[in-house]
Design an enzyme around this catalytic site. Structure first.
Site, short mmCIF file in Angstrom:
data_model
loop_
_atom_site.label_atom_id
_atom_site.label_comp_id
_atom_site.label_asym_id
_atom_site.label_seq_id
_atom_site.Cartn_x
_atom_site.Cartn_y
_atom_site.Cartn_z
CG HIS A 148 -1.99 -1.10 1.16
ND1 HIS A 148 -2.48 -1.63 -0.01
CD2 HIS A 148 -2.64 -1.77 2.16
CE1 HIS A 148 -3.38 -2.57 0.26
NE2 HIS A 148 -3.48 -2.68 1.57
CG HIS A 219 -7.67 -0.68 2.72
ND1 HIS A 219 -8.15 -1.45 3.76
CD2 HIS A 219 -6.65 -1.39 2.18
CE1 HIS A 219 -7.44 -2.55 3.85
NE2 HIS A 219 -6.52 -2.55 2.91
CD GLU A 351 -8.03 -3.72 -0.29
OE1 GLU A 351 -6.89 -3.32 -0.56
OE2 GLU A 351 -8.24 -4.66 0.49
#
Ligand code: BGC
Length: 386
Positions: A148, A219, A351
């Site tokens: 991420h 998220h 996601e």
């Protein structure tokens, strides 16, 4: 005769919707003088200080639509803090996990609640990739991998926010050349729009001055029971995908995309998440390869919570979706909303994304953005009841 019947129908329809209107606080507050539109609230965006990081003010934006659905956002991480919808009995509830204050979002171990992740959502193997003959090393923050965006990804920076019209907020951020090891100055924008059809639409765009990988997503952890069920194991999920990207023990794709048919990964027909989860070591945390008709916005997932009747449809332009069943939640997060314990599987993420580690898998859909090109992605989460 025909005409009378028509007016009777209208009258009955109005009578049927009136109880719904009565319990909608915002509709009641915002009624305008025109009796014909008395049932309809005006959409609005308001803003207020949410907290401070040093001298910098963190702002919370509240978007309310004509139906009384509410979405709240903060410019720290361009984060969705609240999505408040009605259930089948017209009671309101928050369908995303969140904290009661900024301290919650800032705490170490905040598992990306509601935030935008980037510059590259999900993992890049060993935090390394080679592009145009040059090897880049990224900040590693997850078992030697980059997850991420690295140590300080887009979820941990302050974005600039501005309301757009009466139903949207646009966040922008300049990610500097070299940030977390990524090449190029990347200008990013994310616009959240709440439509009067109870859709939360997220539009992403980015441009760069050097070739760089880009993979942006949101998220949010959904739990459509709005606090009534401690886990999402009873939610019914459908994923429009016939295969998934197989991963190794550190969740890096092997490069193979096996079929889901006959395995616990098969969500082609909606099923309760808890039905087969015990057969998946660690729980669901994989990228499904979406079955798409083209490049446009397409329905790729549905989620239903039988108890509340809440139903969510997911539309996206992306080729994949990471279905993460909240496996690493362990009940230890502080500053939780209403003091809730966010235990394992308390929420789930859908996601929408390009595949993990694509820069190291040339046969995966391209994630490299070059100068002169514009990265775009659009995802819609649509809420209703049934
Ligand atoms: C990843 C998980 C990770 C989680 C962080 C998800 O997108 O797939 O492996 O633990 O984010 O909360």
């Amino acid at each position: 005769m025909e005409k009378n019947h028509f007016f009777t129908q209208i009258f009955l329809t109005l009578m049927a919707v009136s109880p719904m209107i009565a319990c909608n606080e915002n509709a009641a507050e915002n009624n305008d003088a025109n009796p014909d539109s008395a049932s309809v609230a005006k959409a609005s965006v308001t803003q207020a200080e949410y907290g401070k990081i040093g001298d910098a003010i963190v702002t919370q934006y509240t978007i309310t639509n004509e139906k009384g659905m509410i979405v709240k956002l903060i410019n720290y991480g361009a984060t969705v803090t609240d999505i408040i919808t009605l259930d089948k009995n017209q009671s309101r509830g928050n369908v995303v996990l969140g904290f009661d204050s900024l301290a919650g979002y800032l705490q170490p171990g905040n598992p990306y609640f509601g935030s935008i992740v980037g510059r590259y959502g999900n993992r890049i193997a060993n935090g390394r990739f080679t592009l145009d003959g040059q090897t880049y090393t990224l900040a590693r923050n997850n078992n030697g991998q980059s997850l991420h965006g690295g140590i300080k990804g887009f979820d941990k920076v302050l974005w600039n926010g501005e309301p757009v019209g009466d139903n949207a907020v646009k966040f922008t951020y300049l990610s500097k050349d070299g940030e977390e090891g990524y090449p190029g100055n990347l200008n990013v924008s994310v616009t959240y729009t709440l439509t009067n059809d109870n859709e939360l639409k997220i539009e992403y765009s980015a441009t760069t001055d050097k070739a760089t990988p880009v993979n942006l997503t949101n998220h949010a952890y959904f739990n459509l029971s709005a606090g009534a069920d401690s886990t999402i194991l009873g939610h019914e999920l459908m994923l429009k995908a016939d295969s998934f990207t197989e991963v190794n023990n550190v969740l890096i794709p092997t490069g193979k995309n096996p079929p889901v048919a006959g395995t616990p990964m098969d969500f082609t027909t909606a099923k309760p998440i808890g039905r087969d989860i015990a057969q998946v070591p660690g729980g669901y945390d994989h990228n499904w390869v979406l079955r798409r008709d083209g490049n446009g916005l397409e329905l790729i997932a549905t989620l239903y919570h039988p108890g509340s009747g809440r139903y969510m449809e997911v539309f996206t332009t992306e080729p994949g979706v990471q279905f993460y069943s909240g496996n690493f939640l362990d009940g230890r997060l502080k500053h939780t909303r209403d003091g809730q314990k966010y235990v394992k599987h308390a929420g789930l993420c859908l996601e929408t994304q390009h595949f993990p580690d694509s820069p190291n898998h040339p046969h995966f859909p391209n994630t490299i953005l070059r100068p002169g090109e514009t990265y775009t992605q659009t995802t819609v989460y649509k809420f209703s009841t049934k």
